[in-house]
Design a protein around this motif. Sequence first.
Motif, PDB file in Angstrom:
ATOM      1  N   ALA A 121      37.540  42.262  30.807  1.00 14.74           N
ATOM      2  CA  ALA A 121      38.494  42.791  29.831  1.00 14.74           C
ATOM      3  C   ALA A 121      39.905  42.534  30.353  1.00 14.74           C
ATOM      4  N   PRO A 122      40.915  42.450  29.469  1.00 16.12           N
ATOM      5  CA  PRO A 122      42.278  42.112  29.901  1.00 16.12           C
ATOM      6  C   PRO A 122      42.811  42.968  31.048  1.00 16.12           C
ATOM      7  N   VAL A 123      42.642  44.281  30.985  1.00 13.39           N
ATOM      8  CA  VAL A 123      43.155  45.141  32.052  1.00 13.39           C
ATOM      9  C   VAL A 123      42.369  44.925  33.341  1.00 13.39           C
ATOM     10  N   GLU A 124      41.054  44.729  33.231  1.00 14.11           N
ATOM     11  CA  GLU A 124      40.247  44.433  34.418  1.00 14.11           C
ATOM     12  C   GLU A 124      40.726  43.141  35.072  1.00 14.11           C
ATOM     13  N   ARG A 125      41.036  42.163  34.254  1.00 13.10           N
ATOM     14  CA  ARG A 125      41.506  40.886  34.786  1.00 13.10           C
ATOM     15  C   ARG A 125      42.840  41.056  35.492  1.00 13.10           C
ATOM     16  N   ALA A 126      43.726  41.846  34.917  1.00 11.69           N
ATOM     17  CA  ALA A 126      45.025  42.090  35.544  1.00 11.69           C
ATOM     18  C   ALA A 126      44.856  42.774  36.892  1.00 11.69           C
ATOM     19  N   VAL A 127      44.005  43.786  36.937  1.00 16.07           N
ATOM     20  CA  VAL A 127      43.783  44.507  38.192  1.00 16.07           C
ATOM     21  C   VAL A 127      43.180  43.578  39.233  1.00 16.07           C
ATOM     22  N   GLU A 132      43.046  41.288  44.174  1.00 19.94           N
ATOM     23  CA  GLU A 132      42.258  40.355  44.974  1.00 19.94           C
ATOM     24  C   GLU A 132      42.994  39.057  45.296  1.00 19.94           C
ATOM     25  N   VAL A 133      43.889  38.643  44.420  1.00 16.24           N
ATOM     26  CA  VAL A 133      44.601  37.379  44.639  1.00 16.24           C
ATOM     27  C   VAL A 133      45.921  37.600  45.370  1.00 16.24           C
ATOM     28  N   PHE A 134      46.702  38.559  44.891  1.00 18.22           N
ATOM     29  CA  PHE A 134      48.047  38.735  45.431  1.00 18.22           C
ATOM     30  C   PHE A 134      48.194  39.947  46.342  1.00 18.22           C
ATOM     31  N   GLY A 135      47.119  40.716  46.529  1.00 15.15           N
ATOM     32  CA  GLY A 135      47.113  41.767  47.526  1.00 15.15           C
ATOM     33  C   GLY A 135      47.940  42.999  47.230  1.00 15.15           C
ATOM     34  N   TYR A 136      48.191  43.283  45.962  1.00 14.95           N
ATOM     35  CA  TYR A 136      48.931  44.497  45.625  1.00 14.95           C
ATOM     36  C   TYR A 136      48.060  45.722  45.901  1.00 14.95           C
ATOM     37  N   SER A 137      48.678  46.806  46.304  1.00 19.62           N
ATOM     38  CA  SER A 137      47.948  48.043  46.549  1.00 19.62           C
ATOM     39  C   SER A 137      47.545  48.680  45.220  1.00 19.62           C
ATOM     40  N   HIS A 138      46.594  49.602  45.280  1.00 19.89           N
ATOM     41  CA  HIS A 138      46.188  50.303  44.068  1.00 19.89           C
ATOM     42  C   HIS A 138      47.357  51.073  43.462  1.00 19.89           C
ATOM     43  N   ALA A 139      48.185  51.638  44.330  1.00 22.47           N
ATOM     44  CA  ALA A 139      49.340  52.397  43.854  1.00 22.47           C
ATOM     45  C   ALA A 139      50.332  51.490  43.133  1.00 22.47           C
ATOM     46  N   GLU A 149      46.302  56.092  39.476  1.00 21.80           N
ATOM     47  CA  GLU A 149      45.764  55.333  40.602  1.00 21.80           C
ATOM     48  C   GLU A 149      44.248  55.437  40.714  1.00 21.80           C
ATOM     49  N   PRO A 150      43.637  56.623  40.536  1.00 24.59           N
ATOM     50  CA  PRO A 150      42.167  56.683  40.603  1.00 24.59           C
ATOM     51  C   PRO A 150      41.492  55.775  39.569  1.00 24.59           C
ATOM     52  N   THR A 151      42.096  55.674  38.400  1.00 23.21           N
ATOM     53  CA  THR A 151      41.551  54.787  37.360  1.00 23.21           C
ATOM     54  C   THR A 151      41.625  53.339  37.805  1.00 23.21           C
ATOM     55  N   VAL A 152      42.755  52.969  38.407  1.00 27.67           N
ATOM     56  CA  VAL A 152      42.926  51.599  38.899  1.00 27.67           C
ATOM     57  C   VAL A 152      41.901  51.284  39.980  1.00 27.67           C
ATOM     58  N   ARG A 153      41.648  52.221  40.861  1.00 26.97           N
ATOM     59  CA  ARG A 153      40.643  52.016  41.909  1.00 26.97           C
ATOM     60  C   ARG A 153      39.270  51.745  41.297  1.00 26.97           C
ATOM     61  N   GLN A 154      38.918  52.504  40.272  1.00 32.12           N
ATOM     62  CA  GLN A 154      37.631  52.309  39.608  1.00 32.12           C
ATOM     63  C   GLN A 154      37.556  50.941  38.932  1.00 32.12           C
ATOM     64  N   ARG A 160      35.816  43.632  40.827  1.00 27.61           N
ATOM     65  CA  ARG A 160      35.423  42.867  42.013  1.00 27.61           C
ATOM     66  C   ARG A 160      33.916  42.646  42.047  1.00 27.61           C
ATOM     67  N   ASN A 161      33.135  43.682  41.771  1.00 31.73           N
ATOM     68  CA  ASN A 161      31.677  43.530  41.754  1.00 31.73           C
ATOM     69  C   ASN A 161      31.229  42.555  40.677  1.00 31.73           C
ATOM     70  N   HIS A 162      31.889  42.623  39.524  1.00 32.34           N
ATOM     71  CA  HIS A 162      31.562  41.730  38.411  1.00 32.34           C
ATOM     72  C   HIS A 162      31.776  40.269  38.816  1.00 32.34           C
ATOM     73  N   VAL A 163      32.930  39.986  39.401  1.00 33.99           N
ATOM     74  CA  VAL A 163      33.245  38.605  39.782  1.00 33.99           C
ATOM     75  C   VAL A 163      32.330  38.137  40.908  1.00 33.99           C
ATOM     76  N   GLN A 164      32.140  38.973  41.926  1.00 36.45           N
ATOM     77  CA  GLN A 164      31.317  38.572  43.061  1.00 36.45           C
ATOM     78  C   GLN A 164      29.875  38.301  42.653  1.00 36.45           C
ATOM     79  N   SER A 165      29.359  39.067  41.708  1.00 41.27           N
ATOM     80  CA  SER A 165      27.971  38.871  41.281  1.00 41.27           C
ATOM     81  C   SER A 165      27.784  37.577  40.502  1.00 41.27           C
ATOM     82  N   ARG A 166      28.861  37.042  39.966  1.00 45.70           N
ATOM     83  CA  ARG A 166      28.782  35.824  39.157  1.00 45.70           C
ATOM     84  C   ARG A 166      29.366  34.613  39.871  1.00 45.70           C
TER      85      ARG A 166
END
Length: 297
Positions: A121-127, A132-139, A149-154, A160-166
Motif C-alpha cells: 500500500a502507498p503508506v507501507e511503501r513510503a515507510v 530500509e533504504v534511507f535509514g530514517y528512524s521511526h520517529a 510512532e507506534p503505528t509507523v513501527r507496525q 519489511r516482512n512482506h518484502v523479505q518474504s517475496r
Amino acid sequence: MKIAQAQPGGSPDPYLENRRLLFATAYRMLGSVADAEDVLQDAWLNWNAADRSAVRNPRAYLVRTVTNLSVTRLTSARATREQYVGPWLPEPLLTSPDAAEETELADSVSTAVLVILETLAPVERAVFVLREVFGYSHAEIADILDRPEPTVRQIAHRARNHVQSRRPRYDTDPDRRARITTRFIEACAGGDLNAVMELLAPDVTCWSDGGGKVTAARRPLHGPDHVARWILGVLAKPQSAGVTFRQAVVNGELGILFTAGEVPVAALTYDLSEDGIRNLRLQVNPEKLTGLRPSGE
C-alpha cells in the motif's frame, strides 16, 4: 521551468543540494522516472512558495514534501495501473557503474525490488523506503507522514516482512553476471535457440511491458523453450530495423540496452540464479524509456 541556482546571498539552494536524494525517494516510491520528475517539480513549487524563515530543517521539509506528494500520486495511480494493458513494469533507469557498487542502494532500485514494492500500500511503501533504504528512524518517519510512532513501527515491521518474504536471493557475482550477459547477447544476435535456452533456468518467466503502445506479450511467458523462441522472435525484427543492443547498468544491475542510433527503444533486466537466467523483464513501452538516456536521472 527555470529553477533558481542559489538563494539570495549566494548560498546553495537546499532543493538543489538535495535533489538527488529527493529524486531517489520519489523514484523508489513510484517506480516511474516521469512521475518522480513531476513530483520534484511540485515539490519545488511548494518550496518556492514556502515561508523559508519558518523552516528549521530544509532537507527534512523537502523529504516530507516529496514523500507525501508521492503517496498521493501513487494512490491515484493504482486505479490507472489496474486498467493497464498487459504486465506493468517499472520504468527502467540507466545507472552508473559506481551506483551498482553500492550494493544496498543498488538492490533497492533493482527492477525485482520495485516490482515487489508495487504490492505494498502507498503508506507501507513510503515507510519501507524511508526506513530500509534511507535509514530514517521511526520517529522521523512518523513526523514525515504525520502518523503516531507506534503505528509507523507496525507498518515498518509488516512492510519489511512482506518484502523479505517475496525477495528471493539470487547470484550477485558481477563477473558471472557479465559473462552470462555477454553470452546471452551473442546467442540472441546469432539467433541460436539452443544457446539461449541453455542460459535460461528451467522455471524462467518473462514479462514484457508494451503498455498497449507497441507489440509485447500480454501475459507472462514460462519455460525455456517458450521464452527463448519469443525472445529471438522479438529481437530479430529490431536487428533488421537497425536496432543494436549492448550491456548497460540498468537499475543498479547489468542488463541490456536496445538503441536505434542514440535513442533507447527497450531495456532488458533479469535475475540470475544458480541454474541460469530467470525473471526476464523487457520494457518496450516508449512512454517509459526516458530514464534510459544518460541525462535521464
